[in-house]
Design an enzyme around this catalytic site. Structure first.
Site, short mmCIF file in Angstrom:
data_model
loop_
_atom_site.label_atom_id
_atom_site.label_comp_id
_atom_site.label_asym_id
_atom_site.label_seq_id
_atom_site.Cartn_x
_atom_site.Cartn_y
_atom_site.Cartn_z
N SER A 18 17.94 12.87 11.75
CA SER A 18 17.88 14.22 11.16
C SER A 18 18.32 15.32 12.13
O SER A 18 19.06 16.23 11.71
CB SER A 18 16.48 14.49 10.63
OG SER A 18 16.23 13.64 9.54
N LYS A 67 4.33 11.27 4.26
CA LYS A 67 4.77 12.02 3.07
C LYS A 67 3.63 12.30 2.08
O LYS A 67 3.64 13.32 1.40
CB LYS A 67 5.91 11.28 2.36
CG LYS A 67 7.21 11.28 3.17
CD LYS A 67 8.35 10.64 2.41
CE LYS A 67 9.59 10.50 3.29
NZ LYS A 67 10.71 9.90 2.58
N GLY A 128 11.35 -1.30 -7.27
CA GLY A 128 10.39 -0.73 -6.34
C GLY A 128 9.61 0.39 -7.00
O GLY A 128 10.10 1.04 -7.95
N GLY A 131 7.03 4.99 -2.27
CA GLY A 131 7.31 6.41 -2.09
C GLY A 131 8.72 6.81 -2.49
O GLY A 131 8.91 7.82 -3.18
P1 NDP Z 1 7.10 1.93 0.48
O1 NDP Z 1 6.40 1.14 1.54
O2 NDP Z 1 6.44 3.16 -0.05
O3 NDP Z 1 7.37 0.96 -0.78
C1 NDP Z 1 7.85 -0.32 -0.60
C2 NDP Z 1 8.29 -0.92 -1.92
O4 NDP Z 1 8.98 -2.14 -1.64
C3 NDP Z 1 7.15 -1.29 -2.87
O5 NDP Z 1 7.60 -1.11 -4.20
C4 NDP Z 1 6.94 -2.79 -2.56
O6 NDP Z 1 6.40 -3.53 -3.63
C5 NDP Z 1 8.37 -3.23 -2.35
N1 NDP Z 1 8.55 -4.43 -1.52
C6 NDP Z 1 8.34 -4.55 -0.20
N2 NDP Z 1 8.68 -5.80 0.22
C7 NDP Z 1 9.13 -6.47 -0.88
C8 NDP Z 1 9.62 -7.79 -1.12
N3 NDP Z 1 9.74 -8.67 -0.12
N4 NDP Z 1 9.99 -8.13 -2.35
C9 NDP Z 1 9.88 -7.24 -3.37
N5 NDP Z 1 9.41 -5.99 -3.22
C10 NDP Z 1 9.04 -5.60 -1.99
O7 NDP Z 1 8.55 2.24 1.07
P2 NDP Z 1 9.51 3.49 0.72
O8 NDP Z 1 9.46 3.68 -0.75
O9 NDP Z 1 9.18 4.62 1.61
O10 NDP Z 1 10.95 2.95 1.20
C11 NDP Z 1 11.67 2.00 0.44
C12 NDP Z 1 13.10 1.84 0.97
O11 NDP Z 1 13.83 3.05 0.78
C13 NDP Z 1 13.20 1.53 2.45
O12 NDP Z 1 14.23 0.58 2.63
C14 NDP Z 1 13.58 2.85 3.08
O13 NDP Z 1 14.31 2.67 4.29
C15 NDP Z 1 14.46 3.44 1.99
N6 NDP Z 1 14.57 4.91 2.03
C16 NDP Z 1 15.80 5.45 2.24
C17 NDP Z 1 15.97 6.81 2.26
C18 NDP Z 1 17.35 7.38 2.50
O14 NDP Z 1 17.46 8.60 2.69
N7 NDP Z 1 18.39 6.55 2.48
C19 NDP Z 1 14.84 7.76 2.06
C20 NDP Z 1 13.57 7.07 1.81
C21 NDP Z 1 13.47 5.70 1.82
P3 NDP Z 1 4.78 -3.66 -3.83
O15 NDP Z 1 4.34 -2.40 -4.51
O16 NDP Z 1 4.62 -4.86 -4.68
O17 NDP Z 1 4.19 -3.82 -2.45
#
Ligand code: NDP
Length: 279
Positions: A18, A67, A128, A131
């Protein structure tokens, strides 16, 4: 005169791009501002924010894992932050904290403007319910898809997200929660908002979800395509990673603070070049 100061607050924070992105925006638009990284202790987010405000800070970005705490700390919220239940952008004024969430609009702008994909009328699958997914639902619905399916490993979390959205949009009827399964059908736009790619894990989805000419979008970005994007490409889909989303969510925060919209393409290109040179 002292320059306006901004920070990105997270833990860890060393990896954050950032400061580099906002320095490029500021230079390009002639804005006089400083932007630094700030590591907050895991139990010291609110104290970190308050001391930055007391020192005259004008705004902040908030990243993992703060967040949700940022959402709770804000005195007022944008509609998209209220719908997301999470805040990634603060604007400070007269001791008050305004909370916004620019992640989802960054995603939508990258998909529509840079990938050239029109969301209106399309069938969208959002993988997913964490967040990043929460922040994306309202901006995606605002782009008028025909349908938006939210599929999550834990079905109850996807169902809770659909239920939560009912009070934030009149388009909640377009939403449906699903568990990962075979036979989900095919989609025009498939967005991976899980963190599976961070751990190099493939998702248990069938190649049939990728329709002919569909766009597969992974919010994660890296020098090499994720397992999700590789599977999508093999099935004939167009692919894009989340680097553009990163730049666009930053541009939206810059706009919230400075009322100026930077040109994101040269910044995206510089970051992509850096990422490719890092392998
Ligand atoms: P969270 O930890 O809040 O959520 C994780 C999600 O991934 C949940 O829905 C979880 O499911 C699921 N999950 C994790 N592992 C697995 C798996 N092996 N198989 C299936 N589902 C899985 O993370 P965020 O929402 O903050 O981030 C998610 C992604 O988005 C990351 O890769 C992050 O880097 C990316 N991101 C990118 C941004 C950008 O600007 N490019 C901005 C914000 C995020 P469950 O609920 O079942 O645990």
């Amino acid at each position: 005169m002292k320059m306006d100061q901004y920070v990105v607050i997270g833990n860890p924070i060393a990896h954050s791009k950032s400061p580099q992105i906002h320095a490029m925006f500021a230079q390009q638009t002639g804005q006089s501002m400083g932007y630094e990284k700030c590591l907050a202790p895991l139990d010291g987010f609110a104290a970190t924010v308050h001391s930055f405000m007391a020192a005259g800070g004008r705004g902040a970005n908030v990243t993992v894992p703060f967040k949700l705490e940022a959402y709770a700390l804000a005195n007022s919220l944008s509609a998209r932050a209220a719908a997301a239940g999470a805040v990634n952008t603060f604007k400070f004024h007269a001791g008050q904290v305004y909370g916004d969430n620019t992640d989802g609009s960054g995603l939508v702008r990258d998909i529509q403007t840079h990938a050239g994909f029109k969301i209106a009328g399309s069938r969208v699958l959002l993988l997913g319910a964490g967040g990043a997914a929460q922040g994306s639902v309202l901006p995606l619905l605002d782009a008028l898809p025909a349908q938006l399916i939210i599929a999550n490993r834990s079905l109850d979390r996807a169902e809770a997200l659909v239920q939560h959205m009912a009070v934030h949009t009149a388009a909640a009827h377009k939403l449906q929660a699903m568990a990962f399964s075979q036979g989900m059908g095919s989609f025009d736009l498939i967005i991976n908002a899980t963190s599976a790619s961070l751990n190099a894990q493939a998702l248990p989805i069938s190649p049939e979800v990728f329709g002919a000419g569909s766009l597969a979008y992974d919010m994660m970005y890296a020098a090499q395509p994720s397992a999700f994007l590789e599977a999508a490409a093999q099935a004939g889909a167009h692919t894009r990673d989340g680097l553009g989303m990163l730049v666009e969510q930053a541009a939206e925060a810059f706009y919230v603070w400075r009322d100026v919209r930077p040109d994101t393409l040269p910044v995206y290109q510089a970051l992509r070049q850096q990422l490719c040179a890092s392998v």
